[in-house]
Scaffold this motif. Structure first.
Motif, PDB file in Angstrom:
ATOM      1  N   PHE A   4      43.168  91.452  24.356  1.00  0.00           N
ATOM      2  CA  PHE A   4      44.606  91.547  24.292  1.00  0.00           C
ATOM      3  C   PHE A   4      45.484  90.684  25.066  1.00  0.00           C
ATOM      4  N   VAL A   5      46.405  90.091  24.426  1.00  0.00           N
ATOM      5  CA  VAL A   5      47.564  89.480  25.607  1.00  0.00           C
ATOM      6  C   VAL A   5      48.856  90.464  25.447  1.00  0.00           C
ATOM      7  N   VAL A   6      49.218  90.565  26.518  1.00  0.00           N
ATOM      8  CA  VAL A   6      50.723  91.457  26.475  1.00  0.00           C
ATOM      9  C   VAL A   6      51.732  90.418  27.143  1.00  0.00           C
ATOM     10  N   LEU A   7      52.521  90.117  26.571  1.00  0.00           N
ATOM     11  CA  LEU A   7      53.691  89.080  26.608  1.00  0.00           C
ATOM     12  C   LEU A   7      54.923  90.066  27.530  1.00  0.00           C
ATOM     13  N   LEU A   8      54.987  89.659  28.771  1.00  0.00           N
ATOM     14  CA  LEU A   8      56.036  90.194  29.633  1.00  0.00           C
ATOM     15  C   LEU A   8      57.169  89.119  29.749  1.00  0.00           C
ATOM     16  N   ALA A   9      58.063  89.652  30.289  1.00  0.00           N
ATOM     17  CA  ALA A   9      59.279  88.830  30.427  1.00  0.00           C
ATOM     18  C   ALA A   9      59.583  87.935  31.657  1.00  0.00           C
ATOM     19  N   SER A 105      61.829  90.302  41.112  1.00  0.00           N
ATOM     20  CA  SER A 105      60.403  90.690  42.129  1.00  0.00           C
ATOM     21  C   SER A 105      59.729  92.003  41.853  1.00  0.00           C
ATOM     22  N   ASP A 106      60.648  92.789  41.608  1.00  0.00           N
ATOM     23  CA  ASP A 106      59.961  94.239  41.535  1.00  0.00           C
ATOM     24  C   ASP A 106      59.010  94.251  40.506  1.00  0.00           C
ATOM     25  N   HIS A 107      59.610  93.639  39.247  1.00  0.00           N
ATOM     26  CA  HIS A 107      58.694  93.656  38.113  1.00  0.00           C
ATOM     27  C   HIS A 107      57.243  93.033  38.276  1.00  0.00           C
ATOM     28  N   HIS A 111      53.580  94.676  38.235  1.00  0.00           N
ATOM     29  CA  HIS A 111      52.511  94.292  37.285  1.00  0.00           C
ATOM     30  C   HIS A 111      51.097  94.094  38.304  1.00  0.00           C
ATOM     31  N   LEU A 112      51.325  93.347  39.487  1.00  0.00           N
ATOM     32  CA  LEU A 112      50.312  93.360  40.421  1.00  0.00           C
ATOM     33  C   LEU A 112      49.582  94.778  40.439  1.00  0.00           C
ATOM     34  N   ASP A 126      43.594  90.049  33.852  1.00  0.00           N
ATOM     35  CA  ASP A 126      44.223  88.962  34.755  1.00  0.00           C
ATOM     36  C   ASP A 126      45.596  88.726  34.210  1.00  0.00           C
ATOM     37  N   LEU A 127      46.387  88.154  35.459  1.00  0.00           N
ATOM     38  CA  LEU A 127      47.948  87.853  35.129  1.00  0.00           C
ATOM     39  C   LEU A 127      47.927  86.348  35.131  1.00  0.00           C
ATOM     40  N   ARG A 128      48.513  85.854  34.178  1.00  0.00           N
ATOM     41  CA  ARG A 128      48.623  84.365  33.963  1.00  0.00           C
ATOM     42  C   ARG A 128      50.163  83.969  33.626  1.00  0.00           C
ATOM     43  N   ASP A 129      50.789  82.758  33.971  1.00  0.00           N
ATOM     44  CA  ASP A 129      51.943  82.420  33.606  1.00  0.00           C
ATOM     45  C   ASP A 129      51.991  80.880  33.275  1.00  0.00           C
ATOM     46  N   GLY A 130      50.806  80.313  33.577  1.00  0.00           N
ATOM     47  CA  GLY A 130      50.914  78.846  33.356  1.00  0.00           C
ATOM     48  C   GLY A 130      51.151  78.105  34.544  1.00  0.00           C
ATOM     49  N   ALA A 131      51.487  78.677  35.671  1.00  0.00           N
ATOM     50  CA  ALA A 131      51.698  78.077  37.002  1.00  0.00           C
ATOM     51  C   ALA A 131      50.964  78.830  38.040  1.00  0.00           C
ATOM     52  N   GLU A 132      50.697  80.005  37.743  1.00  0.00           N
ATOM     53  CA  GLU A 132      49.765  80.917  38.784  1.00  0.00           C
ATOM     54  C   GLU A 132      48.868  81.843  37.991  1.00  0.00           C
ATOM     55  N   THR A 133      47.907  82.294  38.620  1.00  0.00           N
ATOM     56  CA  THR A 133      47.046  83.323  38.050  1.00  0.00           C
ATOM     57  C   THR A 133      46.686  84.174  39.172  1.00  0.00           C
ATOM     58  N   ALA A 134      46.355  85.322  38.809  1.00  0.00           N
ATOM     59  CA  ALA A 134      45.994  86.471  39.766  1.00  0.00           C
ATOM     60  C   ALA A 134      44.822  87.513  39.018  1.00  0.00           C
TER      61      ALA A 134
END
Length: 213
Positions: A4-9, A105-107, A111-112, A126-134
């Motif tokens: 599943f992908v969860v789209l966040l803001a 920043s608190d959001h 998420h982390l 995992d956490l991804r935004d196209g610029a960074e990945t965690a």
């Protein structure tokens, strides 16, 4: 495995690597995360949240997305609600898109924390935004196929013991670090790296979108 992908803001850059990482996944949007659906050519099956930051109406192409509305005064974030909804629908793997950066920043911090929580519950996350990945780290070594020269950091959420980093410009071998140490900030990959931490809570944050083994 049900992905599943969860789209966040938060921030999102629709790179080819990000598109490849989420291809074929089921999609749930959390509040204003719905705005990432069109750039990524995704069709969410559900849109959840209190809708305090989302557009009053989604783009016409997404007008039929089913909504699940929650009160604004609640004890869970919209992202947390979206994650738990995905898990209730059988998710065993989660990619949080738009979880890093952004205006709040608190959001991003929350998420982390959520990534660590669900990782320890056995969810591949995992956490991804196209610029960074965690990615959350554990005692089992994880390999990250980074490009040579890619910067990465190990973010600590507690003191850690036995931190090992192989394949980096500044490797470490079974090092113990207090929570207040920033020794693990801004390392550089020589190529693929392998990271493990025997005890403690830590996340790898890479300025890239690597494959993981």
């Amino acid at each position: 495995m049900s992905h599943f992908v969860v789209l966040l803001a938060g921030r999102m850059v629709p790179t080819p690597a990000l598109r490849a990482a989420i291809a074929g996944a089921r999609v749930i949007a959390a509040d204003d995360g719905i705005r990432h659906a069109r750039p990524l050519e995704l069709s969410p099956e559900l849109w959840v949240g209190d809708f305090d930051s989302a557009p009053g109406e989604p783009p016409v192409a997404l007008a039929g997305v089913r909504r699940e509305t929650f009160p604004r005064d609640k004890d869970k974030t919209d992202g947390e609600l979206a994650i738990e909804t995905a898990l209730s629908l059988g998710a065993t793997r989660l990619t949080l898109v738009g979880a890093l950066g952004g205006p709040r920043s608190d959001h991003a911090f929350a998420h982390l924390i959520l990534a660590l929580r669900y990782f320890h519950q056995g969810v591949d996350i995992d956490l991804r935004d196209g610029a960074e990945t965690a990615f959350a780290l554990s005692a089992a070594p994880r390999r990250f196929d980074l490009k040579a020269g890619t910067q990465f950091s190990i973010l600590k959420f507690s003191a850690v013991k036995g931190l090992t980093i192989k394949g980096a410009k500044w490797p470490l071998e079974a090092v113990d670090l207090p929570f207040t140490s920033i020794l693990t900030q801004s390392n550089e990959a020589a190529g693929a790296i392998t990271v493990s931490v025997r005890e403690g809570e830590a996340i790898l944050l890479a300025q890239d979108d690597p494959a993981v083994r």
